[in-house]
Design an enzyme around this catalytic site. Structure first.
Site, PDB file in Angstrom:
ATOM      1  N   CYS A   1      30.638  24.652  29.136  1.00 25.91           N
ATOM      2  CA  CYS A   1      30.434  24.726  29.838  1.00 25.91           C
ATOM      3  C   CYS A   1      30.160  22.997  31.008  1.00 25.91           C
ATOM      4  CB  CYS A   1      29.008  25.056  30.747  1.00 25.91           C
ATOM      5  SG  CYS A   1      28.776  24.497  32.115  1.00 25.91           S
TER       6      CYS A   1
ATOM      7  N   CYS B   1      33.313  25.316  33.593  1.00 27.91           N
ATOM      8  CA  CYS B   1      32.203  24.842  34.517  1.00 27.91           C
ATOM      9  C   CYS B   1      32.326  23.366  35.309  1.00 27.91           C
ATOM     10  CB  CYS B   1      31.587  25.381  34.639  1.00 27.91           C
ATOM     11  SG  CYS B   1      30.820  26.757  33.556  1.00 27.91           S
TER      12      CYS B   1
ATOM     13  N   LYS C   1      35.884  21.571  35.507  1.00 34.18           N
ATOM     14  CA  LYS C   1      36.495  22.149  36.190  1.00 34.18           C
ATOM     15  C   LYS C   1      36.250  22.070  37.467  1.00 34.18           C
ATOM     16  CE  LYS C   1      35.102  26.079  37.632  1.00 34.18           C
ATOM     17  NZ  LYS C   1      35.023  27.114  37.675  1.00 34.18           N
TER      18      LYS C   1
ATOM     19  N   TYR D   1      39.030  34.724  35.920  1.00 34.89           N
ATOM     20  CA  TYR D   1      38.338  33.300  36.650  1.00 34.89           C
ATOM     21  C   TYR D   1      38.896  32.813  36.066  1.00 34.89           C
ATOM     22  CZ  TYR D   1      33.477  35.601  36.792  1.00 34.89           C
ATOM     23  OH  TYR D   1      32.282  36.361  36.840  1.00 34.89           O
TER      24      TYR D   1
ATOM     25  N   GLU E   1      41.383  30.378  38.944  1.00 34.08           N
ATOM     26  CA  GLU E   1      40.458  28.960  39.823  1.00 34.08           C
ATOM     27  C   GLU E   1      41.601  27.796  39.491  1.00 34.08           C
ATOM     28  OE1 GLU E   1      37.433  28.722  37.299  1.00 34.08           O
ATOM     29  OE2 GLU E   1      36.029  30.225  39.019  1.00 34.08           O
TER      30      GLU E   1
ATOM     31  N   HIS F   1      23.076  28.640  64.037  1.00 33.15           N
ATOM     32  CA  HIS F   1      24.331  28.706  64.807  1.00 33.15           C
ATOM     33  C   HIS F   1      25.033  27.190  64.885  1.00 33.15           C
ATOM     34  CE1 HIS F   1      27.413  29.975  66.750  1.00 33.15           C
ATOM     35  NE2 HIS F   1      26.884  29.090  67.495  1.00 33.15           N
TER      36      HIS F   1
ATOM     37  N   GLU G   1      25.911  32.374  58.966  1.00 29.66           N
ATOM     38  CA  GLU G   1      24.950  33.608  59.741  1.00 29.66           C
ATOM     39  C   GLU G   1      25.624  35.040  60.443  1.00 29.66           C
ATOM     40  OE1 GLU G   1      25.514  32.128  64.520  1.00 29.66           O
ATOM     41  OE2 GLU G   1      27.022  31.343  63.983  1.00 29.66           O
TER      42      GLU G   1
END
Ligand code: NDP
Length: 449
Positions: free
Chosen positions: A43, A48, A51, A179, A183, A438, A443
């Site tokens: 990782c 991760c 990346k 994945y 990516e 908002h 939302e």
């Protein structure tokens, strides 16, 4: 009690191993961790973290174009320096490697910078031949990229090497559609490469909700990423000028400058000596463990990708924590694998938690699905014709939200918060009772019809 060198010997200082070592030491155990490469694991060192930094870097390609619509004077030809980004990312990896090392040392975990293999239920052998004994052994050695055994496969790279490239190639072929493939397709594309993604089936990101995957496919095609489906890899020929010609079953050969394999990851169990302690593996070579991370040898445990349960960093960390708390902290803990959120940092990113629409339809009596298909405000002003899609899957009888899936800007950031509500078992009504914030994209989650 036999007199062991350590209470716990951990093999592998990645996410799971580091957490387990640190927590076990904090509980008072005498802990050593052997790491053959760099503290931090996949990782932090080659997954991760670097990346995600490349994803940030890549996104500027679109941001700089969009900035003009927001009044910024951006020259037509913006120069991008891959080596600057690459070196800055690798420096950040170095910083994290040091931080992880410091954390272990400050918890009095002994770091042994060598490969270790199991040589008995309570014994490991280091690469230099030294033998060490421990009351418990934790295997946290992770996984490695699976590379097809086709002729010429050695001319391809995996994500491990992608962080160290000398330059961004003009034409990139990525094998796989999961994945890593999606990516890196986004990353290479934004840096100006022509990207061709090929897969053995006609599905990208198997396991994600179908509508969300379809949207990624549409957006990726519109951006200019090429896809070839039902294309089995037959081999790679390298010509004198360095170009790679990839032969595919059912398709014309493709000539590119770089081939990257992203066809899944396999547990790092080969040569680990596990048979010497009676540790059983499954058919994929993963260590078989029970709900308490215990292998078929009672003194040997395993966490993270080497067990091939859920190949995600936060899951490995939880498993490492649960192991250390249960075995050394007197707090029996099991990981709850329900409603694990996940994300793909594609362009745009996607994220999901809980059941997909089709899973819910196969599992529940009645299902209600709510969607919002919208063009984010920022994309409207930027003249960017890219739509986001949110989908909420509910149990038709109780109204409970059983799945939430989204693709669009910041989807992983939004989904992490919403996943708390899904995990807590909230209903669509309870989402609707929350006043919208908002204007935001999030939302949409409380306004779904
Ligand atoms: P994935 O499992 O995501 O995807 C593998 C892809 O390769 C699929 O498209 C699959 O095809 C194809 N494939 C599998 N086996 C073969 C084969 N033998 N020959 C040809 N094609 C094959 O794996 P990745 O390598 O992308 O990533 C590995 C793991 O790392 C992921 O599962 C994920 O858990 C983790 N990861 C997580 C990330 C995140 O959280 N954002 C980022 C990167 C990795 P098909 O599905 O059609 O069968």
């Amino acid at each position: 009690m036999p007199d062991y060198d350590y209470d716990l010997f951990v093999i592998g200082a990645g996410s799971g191993g580091t957490r387990a070592s640190r927590v076990a030491a904090a509980h008072g155990a005498r802990v050593a961790v052997a790491e053959e490469y760099r503290v931090g694991g996949t990782c932090v060192i080659r997954g991760c973290v670097p990346k995600k930094l490349l994803v940030y870097g890549a996104h500027f390609a679109e941001d700089l174009k969009d900035a003009r619509r927001f009044g910024w004077q951006v020259p037509d030809e913006c120069e991008f320096s891959w080596t600057t980004l690459r070196d800055n990312v690798l420096s950040e990896v170095d910083r994290l490697n040091t931080a992880y090392t410091n954390t272990l040392e400050s918890h009095h975990v002994e770091i042994i910078p060598q490969r270790a293999t199991v040589s008995g239920p309570n014994e490991v052998t280091l690469a230099d031949g030294t033998r060490k004994t421990a009351g418990k052994i934790l295997i946290a050695v992770g996984a490695h990229p699976a590379v097809p055994t086709c002729p010429g496969h050695e001319h391809g790279i995996t994500s491990n090497e992608a962080f160290h490239l000398d330059a961004i190639p003009k034409r990139v072929l990525i094998a796989g559609a999961g994945y890593i493939a999606n990516e890196f397709a986004g990353i290479f594309h934004q840096f100006g490469a022509h990207v061709i993604l090929i897969n053995r089936t006609d599905v990208i990101l198997r396991g994600y909700d179908e509508s969300i995957r379809d949207r990624l496919l549409q957006v990726s095609l519109a951006k200019g990423i090429e896809f070839k489906f039902n294309a089995a890899f037959q081999g790679i020929d390298k010509s004198d000028d360095g170009c790679l010609t990839v032969k595919l079953k059912g398709h014309e050969p493709v000539t590119v400058d770089l081939v990257m394999f992203a066809t899944g990851r396999l547990p790092n169990t080969r040569g680990l000596g596990l048979e010497s302690a009676g540790v059983e593996l499954d058919e994929a070579g993963a260590i078989k463990v029970d709900d308490d991370n215990q292998s078929t040898c009672p003194s040997i445990y395993a966490v993270g990708d080497v067990t091939n349960r859920v190949q995600l960093t936060p899951v490995a960390i939880r498993e490492g924590q649960a192991f250390a708390d249960s075995v050394f902290g007197g707090k029996p803990t099991r990981v709850d694998y329900g409603c694990i959120p996940s994300a793909v940092f594609s362009h745009p990113p996607m994220a999901g938690v809980g059941m997909t629409e089709s899973q819910a339809k196969q599992t529940l009596g009645s299902v209600r699905v709510y969607t919002s298909d919208f063009r984010p405000m920022k994309n409207v002003l930027a003249n960017r014709n890219e739509r986001a899609l949110y989908k909420m899957v509910c149990d038709g009888d109780s109204g409970r939200v059983v799945g939430l899936h989204m693709i669009g800007p910041d989807a992983p950031e939004i989904l992490q918060a919403a996943a708390i509500a899904v995990k807590a078992g909230l209903t669509k009504d309870q989402f609707d009772q929350t006043v919208a914030l908002h204007p935001s994209m999030a939302e949409e989650l409380v306004l779904l019809r």
